[in-house]
Every structure is written in C-alpha cells, then in structure tokens.
Design a protein around this motif. Structure first.
Motif, PDB file in Angstrom:
ATOM      1  N   ILE A 269       0.835  -1.203   0.000  1.00  0.00           N
ATOM      2  CA  ILE A 269       0.000   0.000   0.000  1.00  0.00           C
ATOM      3  C   ILE A 269       0.866   1.248   0.000  1.00  0.00           C
ATOM      4  O   ILE A 269       0.586   2.221  -0.715  1.00  0.00           O
ATOM      5  N   VAL A 270       1.929   1.239   0.790  1.00  0.00           N
ATOM      6  CA  VAL A 270       2.798   2.412   0.859  1.00  0.00           C
ATOM      7  C   VAL A 270       3.502   2.638  -0.475  1.00  0.00           C
ATOM      8  O   VAL A 270       3.690   3.787  -0.903  1.00  0.00           O
ATOM      9  N   ARG A 271       3.873   1.562  -1.145  1.00  0.00           N
ATOM     10  CA  ARG A 271       4.425   1.739  -2.495  1.00  0.00           C
ATOM     11  C   ARG A 271       3.397   2.430  -3.395  1.00  0.00           C
ATOM     12  O   ARG A 271       3.738   3.331  -4.176  1.00  0.00           O
ATOM     13  N   ARG A 308       9.837  13.142   0.880  1.00  0.00           N
ATOM     14  CA  ARG A 308       9.651  12.474   2.174  1.00  0.00           C
ATOM     15  C   ARG A 308       8.839  11.191   1.994  1.00  0.00           C
ATOM     16  O   ARG A 308       9.184  10.136   2.553  1.00  0.00           O
ATOM     17  N   ILE A 309       7.759  11.270   1.212  1.00  0.00           N
ATOM     18  CA  ILE A 309       6.943  10.080   0.960  1.00  0.00           C
ATOM     19  C   ILE A 309       7.786   8.996   0.295  1.00  0.00           C
ATOM     20  O   ILE A 309       7.744   7.822   0.688  1.00  0.00           O
ATOM     21  N   ARG A 310       8.575   9.401  -0.687  1.00  0.00           N
ATOM     22  CA  ARG A 310       9.424   8.431  -1.377  1.00  0.00           C
ATOM     23  C   ARG A 310      10.409   7.765  -0.420  1.00  0.00           C
ATOM     24  O   ARG A 310      10.578   6.536  -0.434  1.00  0.00           O
ATOM     25  N   VAL A 364       2.544   8.103   6.285  1.00  0.00           N
ATOM     26  CA  VAL A 364       2.777   8.301   4.859  1.00  0.00           C
ATOM     27  C   VAL A 364       1.445   8.492   4.131  1.00  0.00           C
ATOM     28  O   VAL A 364       1.330   9.337   3.230  1.00  0.00           O
ATOM     29  N   ALA A 365       0.431   7.727   4.531  1.00  0.00           N
ATOM     30  CA  ALA A 365      -0.888   7.880   3.916  1.00  0.00           C
ATOM     31  C   ALA A 365      -1.462   9.269   4.181  1.00  0.00           C
ATOM     32  O   ALA A 365      -2.108   9.863   3.304  1.00  0.00           O
ATOM     33  N   SER A 366      -1.230   9.806   5.361  1.00  0.00           N
ATOM     34  CA  SER A 366      -1.700  11.155   5.680  1.00  0.00           C
ATOM     35  C   SER A 366      -0.945  12.205   4.886  1.00  0.00           C
ATOM     36  O   SER A 366      -1.523  13.213   4.453  1.00  0.00           O
ATOM     37  N   ASP A 384      -8.232   8.186   0.344  1.00  0.00           N
ATOM     38  CA  ASP A 384      -8.369   7.888   1.771  1.00  0.00           C
ATOM     39  C   ASP A 384      -8.335   6.394   2.039  1.00  0.00           C
ATOM     40  O   ASP A 384      -8.093   5.957   3.173  1.00  0.00           O
ATOM     41  N   ARG A 385      -8.574   5.572   1.013  1.00  0.00           N
ATOM     42  CA  ARG A 385      -8.598   4.127   1.220  1.00  0.00           C
ATOM     43  C   ARG A 385      -7.244   3.611   1.696  1.00  0.00           C
ATOM     44  O   ARG A 385      -7.186   2.596   2.418  1.00  0.00           O
ATOM     45  N   HIS A 386      -6.173   4.294   1.311  1.00  0.00           N
ATOM     46  CA  HIS A 386      -4.853   3.813   1.709  1.00  0.00           C
ATOM     47  C   HIS A 386      -4.707   3.838   3.226  1.00  0.00           C
ATOM     48  O   HIS A 386      -4.268   2.855   3.834  1.00  0.00           O
TER      49      HIS A 386
END
Length: 422
Positions: A269-271, A308-310, A364-366, A384-386
């Motif tokens: 999911i994070v990917r 940062r997300i990456r 990370v999702a936020s 938002d599903r993540h």
C-alpha cells in the motif's frame, strides 16, 4: 526460481514517468503477471467507490497461477522461492490490497503443505493449488474472551451418513477472510464413527454460504464476512489423519508467515501511495494564493513532501525485506540443527517490522492528503482508502502487544507466544 528482489529500487522503469518508480517488480514481468496486476491497479479506486467485489480479478489471478507460485512447474506452479512469493504479493497489494489479503489463508495452507507434502491431507491441498483453485478455512474461531483462550472448531463434529456414504457437518465462521472467493475449505473435526480427530477438505457446494457482512472501514472487499456451513457434505475420502507432533518440526513458531504477509501488504500500500503521490502533485492545477509558484509541482515545500513520501516508502519496503529474508532463512533451515534459532529469529524480526511499519505507514498515507490538499479528498479518487486499509490490516494484530513482548524479550529473554498471532 529467484530472479528479483521486492525492493522498489529493483522495480522496472515506467514509460509514463521520467522517474524509476513503478508499481510492479521485474519478477512480475518475468512471470507474465504485470499486465494483469497493472489492470487491477487501474480499477482499484473505482471498485472501492462502487463497492464492487473483485470476483473477476481474483479469478484471473487464480487462472494465472498466483496461488500456485510456490509449487514445482510439473505440479502446476512456477517453482518460486518464498521471497519471490512475497515480492509478487506486494506487487498485488500495491495494486489492490484487498485482493492480496484475500489470498493469505490459501498461501499459508500451501506453505504448510509444502513442508509435509507426503501427508495425504497436504497432498490434497497441493493438488487443489496445482489446479489453480484456492482453499479457505472452516476452523479457528475464538469464542472466549479469556486471555490465553485457544480457537475452537467451526465444524466441531462430522456425522456419518450411511445413505450418502459421507459425512455431514455444520458451523459458522466469522471474519472468514477470502472465503467468499475460495473453491474449497479445510479444517479439523471429530468424526462420529470412531470419535477421532480428522483433518478434512470440503469442496464448495450445497450448504456453503458466504455473507458479505464485513463492516470494517477498510479492506472492504476481502471477503471477510460470515461463512456458513449448513449440513455440508464431506466425502470420507477427503478426511485424513491429523499431523503427528513429530512432524511439526523443532521450532514451535508456525504462524510467522501470517504476520509477515500482512506487513508485506501494508508495504505494498505504501508503495502505491508513493506512486499515487507523483500523479497527485502533477495533477494539481491551482496553487494557493500565498504559494511561491504558479504551479503546485514547482513548489519546493511540495517537492520536499513528495521526497519524504518516497524516502519513507523505500525504508518501509527495506524493513519488510529484512524480515522476509529472515523467514526465507527459517524455511531453508527446516529439518536442520539450525531450525530452532532461525525460526525464532524470523518471529522476532516479524514483530520488529510490524511495529515500525504499522507506526510509519499511516503517516505516509496522511502525507499523501497533505500533498494533494483539497484536490485529494474526492471520494471517487479514493485516496483515503490507503490510510483506512493500512489501519484495518494493522489492527489484525495490534502492535502494542508486540512492543511489550519485544521489551520483555530483551529484558528477560522471554520467548514469543506460539499461537497464530506470532
């Protein structure tokens, strides 16, 4: 066959992007699964919005052999390593974590069967997998609130039916993850003729029902509703003696696979979040009046957020890769003098990874929503599903208990529990 790591650094380049980011690994390319996985990914948000269960997508993955990857080629599989299985499962989780999650119980049954393939029960499971069918569970329901309580049987008893020459049984299983999509079900019960415990394989047929009544706010399409078994038929030929204790191996931690699989789904999911983040930023057409550039993609603060997300996504994948490697070593050590230490190390590593990933992944999702601002909150976009899916997967086995245990292990040398949550 072990041709690829699941690390995002090894993912194939995307023709649609100047970066090296990609949703699927080179291994899925090699196995011919990437086109299907990418098609699953394209429809994930719309399925979520329409609340459509992924029957077709799961059927396609079955037909493509995902549930049989670990079997030898001559047995209907691809002969992949355990590490490779997790690589492909993470690719699928990046496409749609519901679908990856729905295969978990089947894939664990295959792993258990591969260890004891000469036993007739496990041979039957492998034959089903080789025919590109999947098996679910018709046991392990905890109905007691007491600490330390063990699961009970769903089909507690199989009654012999002389007229049919077979057994019948009934039961109800809640939280039957994936059962909505499975072709057969396994469990243990007491058979009535001799009063012995048996293992059984139950084919989907009359009396098997699945309710899509799972009320979770995430992982809504995993088929985790109530499974009912009403006077179902179990042929005598599909009942088998239970495994004997001496066949269980030297190490008592048999369920680490489950925990690693779920954490691996979160990493997928994070990917996907990192993948979506690029499109979210590119797709923003307007900037705030107090921004410093005309287009959001040119804003240094938003570029930094994307970075940062990456970085966190790469770190999360590296964390679970470390644990998958430990589980692979444990698998390789089975039957050797190193088995106990290797299996224990895998259980401890799984707990460490879960704590870190469960803590970081929701952040990370936020950040993805922060990156997109008001442009990212559309229900149809489904970003938002993540966060929701991460939190629901993580809740299966709360990290707080893992944190406590790891502290006790370091202080006192306490060993992990041996039940299904470790």
């Amino acid at each position: 066959m072990s041709t690829s790591s699941s690390s995002s650094d090894d993912a194939k380049p995307s023709a649609a992007s100047p970066s090296n980011a990609s949703l699927t690994s080179s291994l899925s390319d090699t196995l011919g699964l990437s086109p299907l996985i990418e098609r699953i990914a394209r429809g994930a948000a719309e399925r979520e919005f329409a609340q459509r269960l992924p029957h077709e997508e799961i059927a396609e993955l079955k037909a493509a052999g995902f549930g049989a990857l670990r079997l030898a080629v001559e047995a209907g599989g691809k002969g992949t390593s355990l590490t490779d299985l997790f690589t492909v499962a993470r690719d699928i989780a990046a496409a749609d974590s519901n679908i990856a999650h729905a295969f978990r119980n089947h894939l664990f049954q295959v792993e258990a069967a591969l260890r004891r393939a000469d036993h007739p029960f496990h041979a039957k499971v492998l034959a089903l997998a080789g025919a590109h069918k999947t098996v679910g569970l018709s046991f392990t329901v905890t109905d007691s609130p007491a600490a330390g309580a063990r699961p009970t049987r769903v089909l507690s008893r199989l009654e012999w039916n002389d007229a049919r020459g077979s057994y019948t049984g009934s039961g109800v299983k809640v939280y039957a993850t994936g059962n909505l999509y499975n072709d057969a079900f396994v469990g243990t019960a007491i058979e009535s003729r001799e009063g012995k415990t048996v293992q059984y394989v139950l084919d989907r047929g009359p009396g098997v029902g699945n309710e899509d009544d799972w009320q979770g706010f995430g992982q809504r399409a995993t088929g985790s509703g109530t499974a009912t078994f009403e006077s179902v038929t179990v042929p005598a030929s599909q009942t088998y003696p239970p495994d004997t204790p001496d066949r269980e191996g030297a190490a008592p931690w048999k369920f680490t696979f489950h925990q690693v699989y779920l954490t691996n789904c979160i990493a997928g999911i994070v990917r996907r979040i990192a993948f979506d983040a690029v499109e979210v930023l590119r797709g923003r057409g307007r900037n705030f009046y107090h921004g410093e550039n005309a287009h959001p993609a040119e804003e240094a603060v938003l570029q930094a957020q994307l970075g940062r997300i990456r970085a966190y996504a790469a770190s999360i994948e590296a964390t679970i890769d470390r644990t998958i490697a430990a589980l692979q070593r444990a698998w390789d050590a089975i039957g050797t003098d190193a088995e106990y230490d290797a299996v224990l190390a895998a259980s401890l590593s799984a707990a460490e990874a879960k704590i870190v990933v469960d803590d970081l992944a929701p952040q990370v999702a936020s950040w993805l929503i922060d990156l997109g601002s008001g442009s990212a909150v559309s229900r149809r976009a489904g970003l938002d599903r993540h966060w929701r899916n991460i939190k629901v997967i993580a809740s299966h086995n709360p990290r707080l208990y893992k944190e406590r245990f790891l502290g006790q292990n370091r202080l006192e040398g306490r060993l992990p529990p041996t039940g299904a949550f470790f």
